[in-house]
Write a protein that holds these residues in place. Structure first.
Motif, PDB file in Angstrom:
ATOM      1  N   LEU A  39      49.682  40.236  34.306  1.00 50.54           N
ATOM      2  CA  LEU A  39      49.376  39.104  33.422  1.00 50.54           C
ATOM      3  C   LEU A  39      47.878  38.962  33.170  1.00 50.54           C
ATOM      4  CD1 LEU A  39      51.787  36.229  34.498  1.00 50.54           C
ATOM      5  CD2 LEU A  39      52.184  38.166  32.978  1.00 50.54           C
ATOM      6  N   GLY A  40      47.071  39.851  33.748  1.00 52.23           N
ATOM      7  CA  GLY A  40      45.631  39.735  33.568  1.00 52.23           C
ATOM      8  C   GLY A  40      45.090  38.564  34.372  1.00 52.23           C
ATOM      9  N   LYS A  41      44.014  37.979  33.901  1.00 52.15           N
ATOM     10  CA  LYS A  41      43.449  36.814  34.578  1.00 52.15           C
ATOM     11  C   LYS A  41      44.286  35.592  34.193  1.00 52.15           C
ATOM     12  CE  LYS A  41      38.960  35.401  36.226  1.00 52.15           C
ATOM     13  NZ  LYS A  41      37.525  35.756  36.249  1.00 52.15           N
ATOM     14  N   ILE A  42      44.755  34.849  35.193  1.00 52.90           N
ATOM     15  CA  ILE A  42      45.684  33.742  34.956  1.00 52.90           C
ATOM     16  C   ILE A  42      44.966  32.407  35.081  1.00 52.90           C
ATOM     17  CG2 ILE A  42      47.756  32.574  35.802  1.00 52.90           C
ATOM     18  CD1 ILE A  42      48.649  35.350  36.902  1.00 52.90           C
ATOM     19  N   ILE A  43      45.143  31.559  34.073  1.00 56.14           N
ATOM     20  CA  ILE A  43      44.686  30.168  34.128  1.00 56.14           C
ATOM     21  C   ILE A  43      45.932  29.297  34.217  1.00 56.14           C
ATOM     22  CG2 ILE A  43      43.426  28.338  32.944  1.00 56.14           C
ATOM     23  CD1 ILE A  43      41.833  30.520  31.490  1.00 56.14           C
ATOM     24  N   HIS A  44      46.065  28.560  35.312  1.00 57.25           N
ATOM     25  CA  HIS A  44      47.267  27.757  35.562  1.00 57.25           C
ATOM     26  C   HIS A  44      46.893  26.286  35.460  1.00 57.25           C
ATOM     27  CE1 HIS A  44      50.938  26.952  38.386  1.00 57.25           C
ATOM     28  NE2 HIS A  44      51.248  26.811  37.113  1.00 57.25           N
TER      29      HIS A  44
END
Length: 378
Positions: A39-44
């Motif tokens: 998912l690559g770099k994840i921002i949650h």
């Protein structure tokens, strides 16, 4: 084209199989060989208000900076494919149906709820794309939200207030803890605009973490409150984590049904007291409001706030929504109760005169009435 997912869940219902556990979604993801690293770099993103606009500001910024970026949000307004966005375009129905076919065995085997299943489908699609960045918005709460299976991520907490009390608890501190529980071993945490007692509580809960609190620049021309705070939160994340600047506000759009105007109708998905307070502070020349809500929210408090500024209030029901309020059960003098939202629009037009009509209280209601108004009144 037929939406296979919606057909499958038509009889099951969206909320009938909710359980406070991550076991089912975790098992289903293992079953389809999901790899979070793809998912690559994840921002949650979690929070009571501001998740959607923060996510939209980030997504648009990444696209303008030439990143491959995907976005997962909820709820949808008219089509479930709105929840899965790839480089600023919602997923095509053929792709969505193919992903449902590929994950249906896992959905059935682990008896996934509606939200768990759509999360599984989104993650299946995203990992196949291998984006640079994945922006993932929680659906409800944090601790047991299906998206909280993600581990290596940038946790973001927007504004926190009381909401979904049937699921998250009545204490504001219980709700804060629910949101903070998306933070795992992640060292950096980004926090949006909140009251001082919430900020202090978060500082005490997250000792040892690197906490970044966004500050709104009062002299910056951006969006009206509260969207200016979410714009600044997105700016902070972009600067600190990716070394890029957020585009000027006039190059970015708000999500659908956030201060959205169609003819003389103003749509806004504000659905809890804090959101409604911000909304009425942003509006003028409105004499009539159509509102609805779900059973896990304080509709009476919402109506009380709206009536401080808007005199003619019509409450209605959300079509095909098992959690919708029932107008016959709302006992407030001086308001109009019309269960059919289309008839509520006709009544609003009759009452309204020349001012605008506000539609709020539920994103589901806004989505339904946007289509009705486009078809019948525009």
């Amino acid at each position: 084209m037929q939406n296979k997912f919606e057909s499958y869940f038509a009889k099951k219902g969206e909320f009938k199989s909710i359980e406070l556990t991550l076991d089912r979604i975790s098992s289903a993801l293992d079953f389809i060989d999901f790899d979070e690293k793809r998912l690559g770099k994840i921002i949650h993103i979690a929070g009571t208000n501001g998740k959607g606009s923060t996510a939209y500001f980030l997504h648009q910024s990444f696209i303008k900076a030439n990143f491959n970026c995907v976005l997962y949000t909820s709820p949808h307004l008219e089509s479930i494919t709105e929840r899965i966005v790839i480089n600023n375009s919602q997923v095509e129905i053929n792709t969505f149906n193919d992903a449902f076919d590929a994950t249906k065995q896992a959905i059935e085997k682990f008896k996934l709820s509606y939200f768990e299943a759509i999360t599984l489908i989104a993650f299946y699609i995203f990992q196949d794309l291998s984006p640079d960045i994945s922006i993932i918005e929680t659906g409800l709460g944090g601790t047991y939200d299906a998206t909280n299976v993600l581990v290596d991520k940038i946790p973001v907490i927007t504004t926190i207030s009381q909401d979904h009390i049937n699921f998250l608890g009545k204490s504001i501190y219980q709700i804060i803890d629910e949101k903070l529980n998306i933070i795992k071993s992640n060292q950096k945490v980004y926090i949006g605009k909140n009251e001082n007692f919430i900020v202090n509580y978060i500082k005490n809960k997250l000792i040892g973490k690197s906490i970044f609190f966004s500050q709104c620049n009062k002299y910056l021309k951006s969006f009206p409150p509260p969207f200016n705070h979410n714009y600044e939160l997105a700016r902070l994340i972009l600067k600190n984590e990716f070394q890029i600047d957020i585009p000027p506000a006039d190059l970015l759009k708000l999500p659908p049904c956030r201060l959205e105007k169609i003819k003389n109708f103003l749509f806004d998905g504000a659905h809890n007291p804090s959101g409604i307070i911000n909304l009425i502070n942003n509006i003028d020349n409105i004499d009539t409001a159509i509102i609805s809500g779900t059973l896990d929210r304080d509709i009476i408090k919402t109506i009380e706030i709206i009536r401080k500024k808007i005199k003619k209030v019509i409450i209605t029901e959300i079509p095909n929504n098992e959690r919708s309020i029932k107008v016959k059960e709302i006992n407030i003098p001086g308001i109009y109760k019309i269960s059919d939202p289309t008839l509520a629009v006709y009544k609003a037009l009759e009452l309204n005169g020349k001012s605008d009509i506000l539609i709020c209280g539920s994103l589901y209601l806004c989505g339904h009435l946007k289509k009705v108004i486009r078809d019948k009144f525009v």
